[in-house]
Design a protein around this motif. Structure first.
Motif, PDB file in Angstrom:
ATOM      1  N   PRO A   1      44.582 -17.958  75.048  1.00  0.00           N
ATOM      2  CA  PRO A   1      45.501 -18.711  74.178  1.00  0.00           C
ATOM      3  C   PRO A   1      44.780 -19.553  73.122  1.00  0.00           C
ATOM      4  O   PRO A   1      44.703 -20.769  73.220  1.00  0.00           O
ATOM      5  N   GLY A   2      44.235 -18.892  72.097  1.00  0.00           N
ATOM      6  CA  GLY A   2      43.584 -19.616  71.012  1.00  0.00           C
ATOM      7  C   GLY A   2      42.886 -18.651  70.066  1.00  0.00           C
ATOM      8  O   GLY A   2      42.521 -17.535  70.450  1.00  0.00           O
ATOM      9  N   ASP A   3      42.676 -19.108  68.824  1.00  0.00           N
ATOM     10  CA  ASP A   3      42.004 -18.273  67.823  1.00  0.00           C
ATOM     11  C   ASP A   3      40.550 -17.998  68.179  1.00  0.00           C
ATOM     12  O   ASP A   3      39.941 -17.083  67.629  1.00  0.00           O
TER      13      ASP A   3
ATOM     14  N   VAL B   1      51.280 -23.448  71.553  1.00  0.00           N
ATOM     15  CA  VAL B   1      51.901 -22.520  70.596  1.00  0.00           C
ATOM     16  C   VAL B   1      51.587 -21.061  70.924  1.00  0.00           C
ATOM     17  O   VAL B   1      51.902 -20.169  70.143  1.00  0.00           O
ATOM     18  N   TRP B   2      51.000 -20.817  72.079  1.00  0.00           N
ATOM     19  CA  TRP B   2      50.607 -19.460  72.472  1.00  0.00           C
ATOM     20  C   TRP B   2      51.534 -18.934  73.556  1.00  0.00           C
ATOM     21  O   TRP B   2      52.007 -19.675  74.404  1.00  0.00           O
TER      22      TRP B   2
ATOM     23  N   TRP C   1      47.696 -12.693  74.728  1.00  0.00           N
ATOM     24  CA  TRP C   1      48.281 -13.892  74.115  1.00  0.00           C
ATOM     25  C   TRP C   1      48.564 -13.675  72.645  1.00  0.00           C
ATOM     26  O   TRP C   1      47.736 -13.143  71.915  1.00  0.00           O
TER      27      TRP C   1
ATOM     28  N   HIS D   1      50.351 -15.750  69.100  1.00  0.00           N
ATOM     29  CA  HIS D   1      50.807 -17.028  68.542  1.00  0.00           C
ATOM     30  C   HIS D   1      52.313 -16.963  68.330  1.00  0.00           C
ATOM     31  O   HIS D   1      52.857 -15.934  67.923  1.00  0.00           O
ATOM     32  N   GLU D   2      53.003 -18.077  68.610  1.00  0.00           N
ATOM     33  CA  GLU D   2      54.466 -18.105  68.479  1.00  0.00           C
ATOM     34  C   GLU D   2      54.936 -17.778  67.068  1.00  0.00           C
ATOM     35  O   GLU D   2      56.022 -17.244  66.891  1.00  0.00           O
TER      36      GLU D   2
ATOM     37  N   THR E   1      53.986 -15.485  65.201  1.00  0.00           N
ATOM     38  CA  THR E   1      54.010 -14.037  64.980  1.00  0.00           C
ATOM     39  C   THR E   1      55.182 -13.360  65.697  1.00  0.00           C
ATOM     40  O   THR E   1      55.321 -12.145  65.630  1.00  0.00           O
TER      41      THR E   1
END
Length: 195
Positions: A75-77, A100-101, A113, A115-116, A118
């Motif tokens: 859950p993250g870039d 936000v994931w 995971w 991102h919300e 998308t």
């Protein structure tokens, strides 16, 4: 010596003047009625069926917002990209939330995971299996066929009324009825629209 005593006197006067407001404030506070200590709001109990960030039910279906959506291993870039999806409207099922994931699973069972931003709440379906399925004009096996849908076809879910096994869908410009067992994108017994 006089200078020194005046200095001491002056410093003691200044010190008492500085302490006076503090003492007055303390006295006023001590004389005021006791106020109860502020309590922190009760933290809601953890519910695995409710998203911790959105407050929406879990699991739930959503669709890809764009033609290019990354699925990451965490859950993250900063996490590596597992898959890049090139299919706007493709349904995915949200299993968990972290900020936000969203932990999602696709129709092939791949988890990762997204991102919300998308994802969108519009409900779509994808034809599963290896064989074409028949889109019927009415919710009956004996109804006239409206179209044949190939595996992988993505369309819009318009209506599902439990306990019926049928849902009203639209694929391109053609609308009709499909059995729930012939597509992926709706929970068992789910009513759509929800209202």
């Amino acid at each position: 010596m006089i200078f020194r005593s005046r200095r001491i006197l002056t410093l003691s006067v200044i010190a008492s003047l500085l302490l006076l407001p503090a003492l007055c404030g303390f006295a006023a506070h001590a004389d005021s009625p006791a106020t109860p200590a502020a309590t922190a709001p009760a933290k809601p109990a953890f519910n695995p069926n409710i998203g911790s960030s959105s407050g929406l039910p879990l699991p739930r279906f959503v669709s890809l917002r764009a033609d290019e959506v990354n699925m990451r291993v965490g859950p993250g870039d900063q996490y590596p990209i597992l898959w890049v999806y090139h299919r706007v409207g493709l349904p995915v099922e949200i299993l968990r939330e972290y900020d936000v994931w969203r932990l999602v699973i696709d129709s092939d069972g791949t988890k990762g995971w997204m991102h919300e931003a998308t994802l969108v709440g519009t409900r779509h379906f994808v034809v599963n299996g290896q064989q074409p399925v028949t889109l019927y004009r009415h919710s009956s096996d004996g109804a006239d066929p409206a179209a044949q849908l190939m595996p992988g076809v993505v369309g819009l879910i318009e209506r599902c009324d439990p306990p019926s096994d049928w849902c009203r869908v639209r694929a391109g410009h053609t609308g009709g009825w499909l059995k729930r067992s012939e597509f992926w994108g709706v929970l068992p017994g789910e009513k759509l629209p929800a209202k």
